[in-house]
Scaffold this motif. Structure first.
Motif, PDB file in Angstrom:
ATOM      1  N   LEU A  85       0.862  -1.182   0.000  1.00 37.27           N
ATOM      2  CA  LEU A  85       0.000   0.000   0.000  1.00 37.27           C
ATOM      3  C   LEU A  85       0.892   1.223   0.000  1.00 37.27           C
ATOM      4  CD1 LEU A  85      -2.920   1.232   0.659  1.00 37.27           C
ATOM      5  CD2 LEU A  85      -2.276   0.990   3.040  1.00 37.27           C
ATOM      6  N   ASP A  86       0.558   2.222  -0.810  1.00 32.51           N
ATOM      7  CA  ASP A  86       1.265   3.503  -0.715  1.00 32.51           C
ATOM      8  C   ASP A  86       0.301   4.625  -1.061  1.00 32.51           C
ATOM      9  OD1 ASP A  86       1.164   2.987  -3.442  1.00 32.51           O
ATOM     10  OD2 ASP A  86       3.083   3.920  -3.861  1.00 32.51           O
ATOM     11  N   ASP A  87       0.489   5.737  -0.375  1.00 31.33           N
ATOM     12  CA  ASP A  87      -0.411   6.875  -0.549  1.00 31.33           C
ATOM     13  C   ASP A  87       0.248   8.103   0.065  1.00 31.33           C
ATOM     14  OD1 ASP A  87      -2.685   8.295  -1.302  1.00 31.33           O
ATOM     15  OD2 ASP A  87      -4.072   6.992  -0.211  1.00 31.33           O
ATOM     16  N   LYS A  88      -0.463   9.214   0.026  1.00 32.78           N
ATOM     17  CA  LYS A  88       0.008  10.436   0.683  1.00 32.78           C
ATOM     18  C   LYS A  88      -1.035  10.869   1.700  1.00 32.78           C
ATOM     19  CE  LYS A  88      -1.859  13.371  -2.869  1.00 32.78           C
ATOM     20  NZ  LYS A  88      -1.600  14.103  -4.059  1.00 32.78           N
ATOM     21  N   TYR A  89      -0.634  11.742   2.604  1.00 33.03           N
ATOM     22  CA  TYR A  89      -1.528  12.222   3.648  1.00 33.03           C
ATOM     23  C   TYR A  89      -1.388  13.730   3.753  1.00 33.03           C
ATOM     24  CZ  TYR A  89      -4.323  11.955   7.897  1.00 33.03           C
ATOM     25  OH  TYR A  89      -5.334  12.071   8.809  1.00 33.03           O
ATOM     26  N   GLN A  90      -2.506  14.412   3.903  1.00 32.09           N
ATOM     27  CA  GLN A  90      -2.525  15.872   4.053  1.00 32.09           C
ATOM     28  C   GLN A  90      -2.946  16.216   5.479  1.00 32.09           C
ATOM     29  OE1 GLN A  90      -2.152  18.608   1.539  1.00 32.09           O
ATOM     30  NE2 GLN A  90      -2.011  19.681   3.487  1.00 32.09           N
TER      31      GLN A  90
END
Length: 139
Positions: A85-90
């Motif tokens: 799993l990979d993603d970004k977070y704000q």
């Protein structure tokens, strides 16, 4: 002689206040839930802090704070070298410490080689910087 009596009175008052404060602290602590913070591992580096892992139902929840440019950081869940799993977070941008909560399914954690990486991409060359590795134990 009056000086000694005066000093004794002050000493007695100080001791009495200290005893009252200690009793009040004990009373306050009795109402607080017991913390197992010493047993729980908390992770940190210069841009991430108070990062902890918890389980809830069929989910793994990672919470913490980040102090990153424009409030954006990336994360990736690995099983060895394989990216699950990979993603970004704000969150809030620096200089604030923005809170975050990352949730993923327990079923992704099938081995003891699972780790979550929190990181930022360098504005200079696009490489990963300020990486924080968090082992995720198999439930």
């Amino acid at each position: 002689m009056k000086k000694i009596a005066y000093l004794f009175a002050i000493f007695t008052a100080i001791i009495g206040l200290a005893a009252c404060n200690q009793h009040q602290d004990e009373k306050t602590n009795q109402n607080e839930p017991k913390s197992h913070a010493a047993e729980d591992k908390v992770y940190a580096n210069k841009v991430f802090k108070d990062v902890a892992v918890a389980e809830s139902g069929d989910k793994i929840i990672v919470t913490g704070k980040a102090q990153v440019f424009e409030g954006v950081f990336q994360y990736a869940l690995y099983d060895g070298e394989k990216v699950l799993l990979d993603d970004k977070y704000q969150t809030e941008g620096a200089p604030a410490w923005g809170e975050f909560e990352i949730t993923f399914a327990k079923k992704l954690v099938t081995t003891n080689d699972i780790k979550l990486e929190l990181f930022v991409f360098s504005a200079k060359d696009g490489s990963k910087v300020d990486t924080l590795e968090i082992p995720i134990p198999k439930p």
